[in-house]
Design a protein around this motif. Structure first.
Motif, PDB file in Angstrom:
ATOM      1  N   GLU A 199      95.139 116.119 -56.888  1.00 33.28           N
ATOM      2  CA  GLU A 199      96.159 117.624 -57.871  1.00 33.28           C
ATOM      3  C   GLU A 199      95.046 117.809 -58.704  1.00 33.28           C
ATOM      4  OE1 GLU A 199     100.080 117.209 -60.504  1.00 33.28           O
ATOM      5  OE2 GLU A 199      99.718 115.711 -59.008  1.00 33.28           O
ATOM      6  N   TRP A 200      94.328 116.840 -59.385  1.00 34.44           N
ATOM      7  CA  TRP A 200      93.342 117.139 -60.299  1.00 34.44           C
ATOM      8  C   TRP A 200      91.859 117.829 -59.929  1.00 34.44           C
ATOM      9  CZ3 TRP A 200      95.484 117.877 -65.056  1.00 34.44           C
ATOM     10  CH2 TRP A 200      96.309 116.551 -65.193  1.00 34.44           C
ATOM     11  N   THR A 201      91.618 117.795 -58.804  1.00 39.19           N
ATOM     12  CA  THR A 201      90.045 117.560 -58.147  1.00 39.19           C
ATOM     13  C   THR A 201      89.580 119.289 -57.267  1.00 39.19           C
ATOM     14  OG1 THR A 201      89.552 116.503 -56.250  1.00 39.19           O
ATOM     15  CG2 THR A 201      88.934 115.534 -58.986  1.00 39.19           C
ATOM     16  N   PHE A 202      91.005 119.413 -56.636  1.00 38.59           N
ATOM     17  CA  PHE A 202      91.121 120.593 -55.795  1.00 38.59           C
ATOM     18  C   PHE A 202      90.317 121.736 -56.281  1.00 38.59           C
ATOM     19  CE2 PHE A 202      92.391 123.776 -53.198  1.00 38.59           C
ATOM     20  CZ  PHE A 202      92.032 123.665 -51.620  1.00 38.59           C
ATOM     21  N   PRO A 203      91.188 122.507 -57.383  1.00 35.63           N
ATOM     22  CA  PRO A 203      90.454 123.468 -58.027  1.00 35.63           C
ATOM     23  C   PRO A 203      89.255 123.505 -58.554  1.00 35.63           C
ATOM     24  CG  PRO A 203      93.118 122.710 -58.954  1.00 35.63           C
ATOM     25  CD  PRO A 203      92.228 121.623 -58.586  1.00 35.63           C
ATOM     26  N   TYR A 204      89.220 122.418 -59.428  1.00 36.71           N
ATOM     27  CA  TYR A 204      87.952 122.624 -59.534  1.00 36.71           C
ATOM     28  C   TYR A 204      86.816 122.737 -59.043  1.00 36.71           C
ATOM     29  CZ  TYR A 204      84.416 120.432 -62.626  1.00 36.71           C
ATOM     30  OH  TYR A 204      83.453 120.557 -64.170  1.00 36.71           O
ATOM     31  N   PHE A 205      86.792 121.895 -57.300  1.00 35.50           N
ATOM     32  CA  PHE A 205      85.984 122.092 -56.376  1.00 35.50           C
ATOM     33  C   PHE A 205      85.919 123.016 -55.702  1.00 35.50           C
ATOM     34  CE2 PHE A 205      86.163 117.449 -55.742  1.00 35.50           C
ATOM     35  CZ  PHE A 205      84.846 116.966 -56.332  1.00 35.50           C
ATOM     36  N   LEU A 206      87.319 123.999 -55.359  1.00 33.45           N
ATOM     37  CA  LEU A 206      87.292 124.919 -54.850  1.00 33.45           C
ATOM     38  C   LEU A 206      86.150 126.340 -55.804  1.00 33.45           C
ATOM     39  CD1 LEU A 206      88.521 126.392 -52.980  1.00 33.45           C
ATOM     40  CD2 LEU A 206      90.447 127.234 -54.673  1.00 33.45           C
ATOM     41  N   VAL A 207      86.605 126.304 -57.004  1.00 31.72           N
ATOM     42  CA  VAL A 207      85.871 126.966 -57.472  1.00 31.72           C
ATOM     43  C   VAL A 207      84.398 126.572 -56.918  1.00 31.72           C
ATOM     44  CG1 VAL A 207      85.486 128.114 -60.173  1.00 31.72           C
ATOM     45  CG2 VAL A 207      87.657 127.850 -59.546  1.00 31.72           C
ATOM     46  N   GLY A 208      83.681 125.897 -58.011  1.00 31.42           N
ATOM     47  CA  GLY A 208      82.724 124.915 -57.623  1.00 31.42           C
ATOM     48  C   GLY A 208      81.861 125.780 -56.361  1.00 31.42           C
ATOM     49  N   ALA A 209      82.832 125.644 -55.423  1.00 26.77           N
ATOM     50  CA  ALA A 209      82.446 125.542 -54.179  1.00 26.77           C
ATOM     51  C   ALA A 209      82.441 127.116 -53.694  1.00 26.77           C
ATOM     52  CB  ALA A 209      83.335 125.664 -53.095  1.00 26.77           C
ATOM     53  N   ALA A 210      82.725 127.955 -54.100  1.00 31.49           N
ATOM     54  CA  ALA A 210      82.692 129.674 -54.065  1.00 31.49           C
ATOM     55  C   ALA A 210      81.798 129.669 -55.069  1.00 31.49           C
ATOM     56  CB  ALA A 210      83.902 129.973 -54.753  1.00 31.49           C
ATOM     57  N   MET A 254      78.663 127.986 -64.273  1.00 31.35           N
ATOM     58  CA  MET A 254      79.666 126.377 -63.933  1.00 31.35           C
ATOM     59  C   MET A 254      79.884 126.145 -65.397  1.00 31.35           C
ATOM     60  SD  MET A 254      80.504 126.120 -61.482  1.00 31.35           S
ATOM     61  CE  MET A 254      81.408 124.368 -61.653  1.00 31.35           C
ATOM     62  N   TYR A 255      79.170 126.580 -66.452  1.00 29.28           N
ATOM     63  CA  TYR A 255      79.500 125.916 -67.624  1.00 29.28           C
ATOM     64  C   TYR A 255      81.431 126.185 -68.684  1.00 29.28           C
ATOM     65  CZ  TYR A 255      79.433 124.926 -73.118  1.00 29.28           C
ATOM     66  OH  TYR A 255      79.659 124.757 -74.188  1.00 29.28           O
ATOM     67  N   PHE A 256      81.370 127.302 -68.455  1.00 25.03           N
ATOM     68  CA  PHE A 256      83.155 127.764 -68.527  1.00 25.03           C
ATOM     69  C   PHE A 256      83.723 127.996 -67.226  1.00 25.03           C
ATOM     70  CE2 PHE A 256      80.254 131.760 -70.350  1.00 25.03           C
ATOM     71  CZ  PHE A 256      80.733 131.775 -71.179  1.00 25.03           C
ATOM     72  N   VAL A 257      83.886 127.186 -66.470  1.00 26.17           N
ATOM     73  CA  VAL A 257      84.823 126.605 -65.357  1.00 26.17           C
ATOM     74  C   VAL A 257      84.826 125.393 -66.605  1.00 26.17           C
ATOM     75  CG1 VAL A 257      85.042 125.393 -63.777  1.00 26.17           C
ATOM     76  CG2 VAL A 257      83.722 128.274 -63.553  1.00 26.17           C
ATOM     77  N   TYR A 258      83.610 124.238 -66.647  1.00 28.19           N
ATOM     78  CA  TYR A 258      83.512 122.700 -67.431  1.00 28.19           C
ATOM     79  C   TYR A 258      84.707 122.683 -68.485  1.00 28.19           C
ATOM     80  CZ  TYR A 258      82.431 119.714 -70.277  1.00 28.19           C
ATOM     81  OH  TYR A 258      81.831 118.516 -71.732  1.00 28.19           O
ATOM     82  N   VAL A 259      84.252 124.343 -68.851  1.00 29.57           N
ATOM     83  CA  VAL A 259      84.736 123.976 -70.176  1.00 29.57           C
ATOM     84  C   VAL A 259      86.343 123.898 -70.412  1.00 29.57           C
ATOM     85  CG1 VAL A 259      85.326 125.835 -72.872  1.00 29.57           C
ATOM     86  CG2 VAL A 259      82.709 124.792 -72.214  1.00 29.57           C
ATOM     87  N   TYR A 260      86.882 125.335 -69.131  1.00 32.66           N
ATOM     88  CA  TYR A 260      87.896 126.305 -69.472  1.00 32.66           C
ATOM     89  C   TYR A 260      89.020 124.688 -68.406  1.00 32.66           C
ATOM     90  CZ  TYR A 260      92.200 127.636 -67.232  1.00 32.66           C
ATOM     91  OH  TYR A 260      93.646 127.830 -66.618  1.00 32.66           O
TER      92      TYR A 260
END
Length: 246
Positions: free
Chosen positions: A173-184, A209-215
């Motif tokens: 639940e916590w990691t899937f969106p993060y991994f999904l964006v990162g994989a793209a 990825m920096y902006f994804v990390y911050v968000y």
């Protein structure tokens, strides 16, 4: 820590030792300068980590570099990116001094996940006779995410004697969106990187990825604060109800 958890960690460490032995045996980098640059940025990405609520572990943006490494570098180089990232993620600016067993598990987990993702993605693509970075990235990302979250959830389950079927979905639940964006991002960067040079790939990956990390860090912090607020309100309501009853 329960003996079963210790045995599990020892098993993962043993598998990782075999993987690293293969890396040493098959070490043959194509371009050491490019790898050194990529490795340095991957370690920087590993320092940008987020602690997952309910877990004594973190995730970082290094998995994007691992996926890109799977597409652009050799097996040994990809595994070293995973190993280095695990050590930085475990030891760099931690809230509490990590236990040696925690460092050992993290240092073993990522090489195992990376090697499985590399072998699966390259092996299946070769077996099907394809030359598709998209297919390779999709396979690599799926194997990496499932194995990584599974191994971490299982060690938490064994160490804390909690049901795996409760821990694993929470981890997803916590990691899937993060991994999904990162994989793209990794898939796009790998496609571009194969046709141009490494600098173009890095210029694409790092800022995104920096902006994804911050968000995502802000998102988790907001969710934690909302949960704390909700629990506080429930406690206050219980106290008021108890006082009224008296």
């Amino acid at each position: 820590m329960p003996n079963l958890a210790k045995a599990y960690i020892a098993m993962i460490a043993a598998i990782a030792a075999v993987v690293l032995a293969l890396v040493a045996f098959r070490w043959n980098p194509d371009n050491l300068k490019n790898f050194a640059l990529f490795f340095a940025l991957a370690m920087l990405a590993s320092s940008m980590k987020i602690r997952l609520p309910g877990f004594k572990t973190t995730i970082s943006t290094n998995f994007v570099f691992i996926l890109v490494g799977i597409a652009l570098f050799s097996f040994g180089e990809s595994v070293l990116i995973g190993l280095g990232g695990a050590l930085v993620q475990s030891l760099w600016k931690t809230r509490q001094r990590p236990k040696p067993v925690q460092v050992l598990f993290n240092a073993a987990c990522l090489p195992v996940c990376t090697s499985a993702a590399f072998w699966t993605s390259h092996g299946v693509v070769a077996m099907l006779g394809l030359n598709s970075v998209a297919v390779m990235m999709a396979l690599g990302a799926c194997v990496y995410v499932v194995l990584n979250t599974g191994l971490v959830s299982l060690v938490v389950s064994l160490a804390e004697r909690r049901p795996l079927n409760q821990i694993w979905p929470s981890c997803y639940e916590w990691t899937f969106p993060y991994f999904l964006v990162g994989a793209a991002v990794a898939g796009l960067a790998s496609t571009v990187g194969r046709g141009t040079n490494l600098w173009t790939t890095l210029l694409l990956v790092v800022p995104v990825m920096y902006f994804v990390y911050v968000y995502y860090r802000m998102h988790i912090l907001r969710a934690v604060l909302e949960n704390i607020s909700s629990v506080s309100l429930e406690n206050e309501a219980s106290l008021i109800s108890a006082s009224s009853g008296n």
